[in-house]
Design a protein around this motif. Sequence first.
Motif, PDB file in Angstrom:
ATOM      1  N   GLN A 180      -6.220  -5.224  24.818  1.00  0.00           N
ATOM      2  CA  GLN A 180      -6.119  -4.916  26.237  1.00  0.00           C
ATOM      3  C   GLN A 180      -4.971  -5.695  26.892  1.00  0.00           C
ATOM      4  N   LEU A 181      -4.852  -6.963  26.502  1.00  0.00           N
ATOM      5  CA  LEU A 181      -3.771  -7.796  27.056  1.00  0.00           C
ATOM      6  C   LEU A 181      -2.402  -7.241  26.659  1.00  0.00           C
ATOM      7  N   LEU A 182      -2.290  -6.814  25.404  1.00  0.00           N
ATOM      8  CA  LEU A 182      -1.011  -6.262  24.935  1.00  0.00           C
ATOM      9  C   LEU A 182      -0.698  -4.941  25.660  1.00  0.00           C
ATOM     10  N   VAL A 183      -1.717  -4.135  25.864  1.00  0.00           N
ATOM     11  CA  VAL A 183      -1.512  -2.860  26.561  1.00  0.00           C
ATOM     12  C   VAL A 183      -1.072  -3.126  28.003  1.00  0.00           C
ATOM     13  N   GLU A 184      -1.722  -4.077  28.642  1.00  0.00           N
ATOM     14  CA  GLU A 184      -1.338  -4.418  30.029  1.00  0.00           C
ATOM     15  C   GLU A 184       0.117  -4.884  30.079  1.00  0.00           C
ATOM     16  N   PHE A 185       0.478  -5.685  29.108  1.00  0.00           N
ATOM     17  CA  PHE A 185       1.862  -6.182  29.065  1.00  0.00           C
ATOM     18  C   PHE A 185       2.830  -5.021  28.872  1.00  0.00           C
ATOM     19  N   ASN A 186       2.452  -4.082  28.000  1.00  0.00           N
ATOM     20  CA  ASN A 186       3.302  -2.910  27.750  1.00  0.00           C
ATOM     21  C   ASN A 186       3.457  -2.074  29.022  1.00  0.00           C
ATOM     22  N   ARG A 187       2.385  -2.005  29.806  1.00  0.00           N
ATOM     23  CA  ARG A 187       2.444  -1.205  31.044  1.00  0.00           C
ATOM     24  C   ARG A 187       3.377  -1.836  32.078  1.00  0.00           C
ATOM     25  N   MET A 188       3.738  -3.080  31.846  1.00  0.00           N
ATOM     26  CA  MET A 188       4.733  -3.714  32.720  1.00  0.00           C
ATOM     27  C   MET A 188       6.147  -3.321  32.310  1.00  0.00           C
ATOM     28  N   GLY A 189       6.260  -2.439  31.336  1.00  0.00           N
ATOM     29  CA  GLY A 189       7.575  -1.948  30.925  1.00  0.00           C
ATOM     30  C   GLY A 189       8.178  -2.713  29.769  1.00  0.00           C
ATOM     31  N   VAL A 204      -7.976   2.985  18.637  1.00  0.00           N
ATOM     32  CA  VAL A 204      -8.430   2.647  19.995  1.00  0.00           C
ATOM     33  C   VAL A 204      -7.221   2.539  20.930  1.00  0.00           C
ATOM     34  N   ALA A 205      -6.167   1.896  20.447  1.00  0.00           N
ATOM     35  CA  ALA A 205      -4.982   1.683  21.281  1.00  0.00           C
ATOM     36  C   ALA A 205      -4.333   3.010  21.652  1.00  0.00           C
ATOM     37  N   LYS A 206      -4.311   3.940  20.703  1.00  0.00           N
ATOM     38  CA  LYS A 206      -3.630   5.216  20.958  1.00  0.00           C
ATOM     39  C   LYS A 206      -4.297   6.018  22.063  1.00  0.00           C
ATOM     40  N   LYS A 207      -5.553   5.667  22.337  1.00  0.00           N
ATOM     41  CA  LYS A 207      -6.229   6.346  23.445  1.00  0.00           C
ATOM     42  C   LYS A 207      -5.765   5.786  24.801  1.00  0.00           C
TER      43      LYS A 207
END
Lengths: 228, 301
Positions: A180-189, A204-207
Motif C-alpha cells: 500500500q505504501l509503495l502504491v501511494e508513493f507511485n500515485r505521487m508520480g 493484488v497490486a495489479k488491482k
Amino acid sequence: MDLVITFDNVAYSYGGGELLTGVSLDIAPGSFHFLTGPSGAGKTTFLRLCYAALQPTAGEVRLFDRPAQELGRDGIAAIRQRIGVVHQDCRFLDHLSVADNVALPLTVAGRDGPAARRDLDDLLGWVGLSKRADARPPELSGGERQRAALARAVIVSPDAILADEPTGNVDWEMSQRLLQLLVEFNRMGRAVIVATHDLGLVRVAKKQVPARVLRIANRQVTAAGADL
Amino acid sequence: MRRFVRQAAEILRGDPAADRVVPPTGITARLTLFTAAAMAFLAVFALALSLAAGRLADRWSEELARGATLRVSAPAGEMEQQLAAALRVLETTPGVTEVQPLTDDEQRALLEPWFGPDLPLESLPVPRLITFQETGGGYDPDGLRLRLQAEVPGAVLDDHRRWRRPLLAAASGLRVMGWSALALIFGALGAMVSLAANASLAANAQVISVLRLVGATDDYIAAAFVRRFTLRAVAGAALGTAVGLAAVALMPDTGDTGGVLTGLGFRGLHWLWPLLVPLLAGAVAFLATRIATTSVLGDLP
C-alpha cells in the motif's frame, strides 16, 4: 520528461558466467514494475544495475538519460538521492535511532533542518513508526525494519524506488501494508520497481495500479504472461 | 587540491550530524589518542634537544669564533721585550681589536686548578698569554703568523678554529639528530594513525555501504573519518605536549654552565615552539587519514 532508467542491450557477467544478456527496456516516470523470477535468476543484479551499484559488462544503462558508466563516484552519489533503494536485508546504522536512520539521506545531503524534521515526523507517521522513532534498528521487528527502510528510501522524495523483496521477511498482512505504501508513493508520480517472487502480491497490486510485470529467466528479461 | 582545502576547512568548522554517522570505535579511538600523546611527549623532548643543541652551537660559535690567544715563550730576560713586540704586532694588524695581555693574577687564576693558588709565576718559565678579538671584517691568520715568525719568534697564535670546528660539528650533529628524531616521530605518528584509520574503515564497511546507498559522496564519508582521527590526534598531542612541557620545566636548570643534556629545555620564546606540536600532529593525522580513506574508498565498489 526524461526516462528514469534505460537499459540498452545490457549484459552482465560475473565469474565467467553470464547473468543477464541483451536486456533492453525503459522505466518511465510514474510507472510501476514488478520484477519476478526464480531465486538466483538475476533480480537483485538487475536492480543493482538500476542504481549503478554494478556496471554492465556490455550495452549501456542510462539513468535520467546519462550513461551510468560516465557518472563517476560523485555522480553515482547524486543518483542515489534520486533513486531510493530498499534492500531485502534492510541495512541500517545500528548505533543511530530509527528516526536518525530514516533521516540519513537528508543528513548526508546537508538538508536536515527543522523543516526536514517535520517531514520526518510525518513520514514516520505514514509508515506507522512514530512510536518507534527512538528505538535502535536491532530492536525492530521484520515488518518495522522494512517500513523504516522504505521511509528512508522516500524521505528525499526520489524519482524512483527500487525495492528488493520488500515483503520477503514479513507476514501477508504486513506485505499488504508495505505494498500500500509503495502504491501511494507511485500515485505521487514516482516510478517503482519491486523485485519479488510473491506472485500473490503482484496480483493484488495489479488491482490497484497499472503495473507492468517483468520476468527474469534464462538471462533474459521479458514481459510476463497475461495471467499476471 | 580544492577538495583537500575544502575538507580541511570542514574539519575546522565541524559537522556534528556528519560526525554521528560513524559509530564511536573504542579501541582505535583510545589507540590514536595514546599514540598521539606519546609521540607529542617525545616530540617535545626532541624539540628541546634540537633547540638546546642549536643554542650550544651558537654559544660555542660566538664565544670561540671572535676570540684568539697569542702565547709568547721566551727566556726570562727577554720576556718583556718579546711581549712588547707581540703587542705591537697585534695592535698594528688590521682586523684585530681588544688586545689584552693577561696579568699575573689572571694567569695564576688560569693555572690554579692544576698548580694550586700559590704558584710562583716569577720563578717559573711560564709563557705569557695575550688575548684579542677580531673585528667584523676579521684578520688574516696566515699573514699574522708570518709577521710573528719574523718579529716574535717565540709567539704561537691559537685562533681557536681547531677547537671550534669539532665542537660545532658535534653541536650541529646533535641538532640534526634532534630534527631527524622529530621527523621520525611525526612519520611514526602518521603511520600509526593510518593503521588505525584503516582498521576503523575495515570495521565500518557496513556503515560505508549504507552511507553510499543513501547518496553520501566519498568526500562526505572520508570527512567523517578524517575529522574524527584528526581531532583525536590533536587532543592526544595536546595532552602529550602538556606533560612533556611540564617534564622539561621540572628538569634542573644549570644555566650557562650546563651542557647539552643538563641544559635541555626551552628559553624565552622557544617555549612557544612546542605549541606547534598538536597542530603538526593534527596536520599529520589529517594527511594520513585522508590518504588512507581515499585509498580504501577508492578500492571499495
